[in-house]
Design a protein around this motif. Structure first.
Motif, short mmCIF file in Angstrom:
data_model
loop_
_atom_site.label_atom_id
_atom_site.label_comp_id
_atom_site.label_asym_id
_atom_site.label_seq_id
_atom_site.Cartn_x
_atom_site.Cartn_y
_atom_site.Cartn_z
N GLN A 1 0.84 -1.20 0.00
CA GLN A 1 0.00 0.00 0.00
C GLN A 1 0.87 1.25 0.00
OE1 GLN A 1 -3.36 0.49 -0.17
NE2 GLN A 1 -3.53 -1.69 -0.62
N VAL A 2 0.32 2.29 -0.59
CA VAL A 2 0.98 3.59 -0.65
C VAL A 2 0.05 4.63 -0.03
CG1 VAL A 2 1.84 5.41 -2.16
CG2 VAL A 2 2.31 3.01 -2.71
N GLN A 3 0.61 5.47 0.81
CA GLN A 3 -0.15 6.56 1.40
C GLN A 3 0.35 7.88 0.82
OE1 GLN A 3 1.51 4.22 3.67
NE2 GLN A 3 -0.30 2.99 3.24
N LEU A 4 -0.59 8.75 0.47
CA LEU A 4 -0.27 10.06 -0.10
C LEU A 4 -0.91 11.14 0.76
CD1 LEU A 4 -1.01 9.28 -3.86
CD2 LEU A 4 1.21 9.24 -2.73
N VAL A 5 -0.14 12.15 1.09
CA VAL A 5 -0.65 13.25 1.91
C VAL A 5 -0.31 14.57 1.22
CG1 VAL A 5 -0.59 14.42 4.13
CG2 VAL A 5 -0.41 11.92 4.03
N ASN A 30 7.05 0.69 -6.31
CA ASN A 30 6.37 0.33 -7.55
C ASN A 30 5.62 1.50 -8.19
OD1 ASN A 30 4.38 0.49 -5.64
ND2 ASN A 30 3.22 -1.26 -6.40
N ILE A 31 5.83 2.71 -7.67
CA ILE A 31 5.19 3.88 -8.26
C ILE A 31 5.88 4.22 -9.57
CG2 ILE A 31 4.75 6.34 -8.03
CD1 ILE A 31 4.47 5.94 -5.05
N ASN A 32 5.11 4.28 -10.67
CA ASN A 32 5.73 4.60 -11.95
C ASN A 32 5.26 5.95 -12.50
OD1 ASN A 32 3.13 3.89 -12.59
ND2 ASN A 32 3.68 2.48 -14.23
N VAL A 33 4.32 6.57 -11.84
CA VAL A 33 3.87 7.89 -12.27
C VAL A 33 3.21 8.61 -11.10
CG1 VAL A 33 1.63 7.04 -13.07
CG2 VAL A 33 2.54 9.17 -14.01
N TYR A 102 -3.48 4.88 -6.21
CA TYR A 102 -3.42 5.51 -4.89
C TYR A 102 -3.75 6.99 -4.99
CZ TYR A 102 -0.76 1.24 -4.32
OH TYR A 102 -0.35 -0.06 -4.33
N TRP A 103 -4.52 7.48 -4.00
CA TRP A 103 -4.96 8.88 -3.98
C TRP A 103 -4.79 9.47 -2.59
CZ3 TRP A 103 -7.01 11.58 -8.19
CH2 TRP A 103 -7.18 10.81 -9.35
#
Length: 113
Positions: A1-5, A30-33, A102-103
């Motif tokens: 999981q990825v968390q974005l703030v 694994n984020i590519n963009v 992810y958002w």
């Protein structure tokens, strides 16, 4: 999981500037963009700018020449917004791929005199 703030939103007068930040944490390998979207009241969410891991940034026509997306590493992405207009008023979201899975929770930007 990825968390974005996201952070950096606020009230600004027309012609002013703001810098939004997006901090990523978790399984960021694994984020590519990375991208910024926005949603104005009563309107659909729209793409503002994208920055792929490989390749150059791309911008929506309404913000070309005024907004700049950048990152200092895979963890931090920014949106520099200059010459802001009332029509830029919206909630701005940071999104990360693949496939914008992810958002973040969004940050409010209000451009008003």
């Amino acid at each position: 999981q990825v968390q974005l703030v996201e952070s950096g939103g606020g009230l600004v007068q027309p012609g002013g500037s703001l810098r939004l930040s997006c901090a990523a944490s978790g399984s960021i390998f694994n984020i590519n963009v990375m991208a910024w979207y926005r949603q104005a009241p009563g309107k659909e969410r729209e793409l503002v700018a994208i920055m792929p891991r490989i390749g150059g940034a791309q911008y929506a026509d309404p913000v070309k020449g005024r907004f700049t997306i950048s990152r200092d590493n895979i963890k931090n992405t920014y949106l520099q917004m200059n010459s802001l207009r009332p029509e830029d008023t919206a909630i701005y979201y940071c999104a990360a791929g693949p496939a914008y899975k992810y958002w973040g929770q969004g940050t409010q930007v209000t451009v008003s005199s």
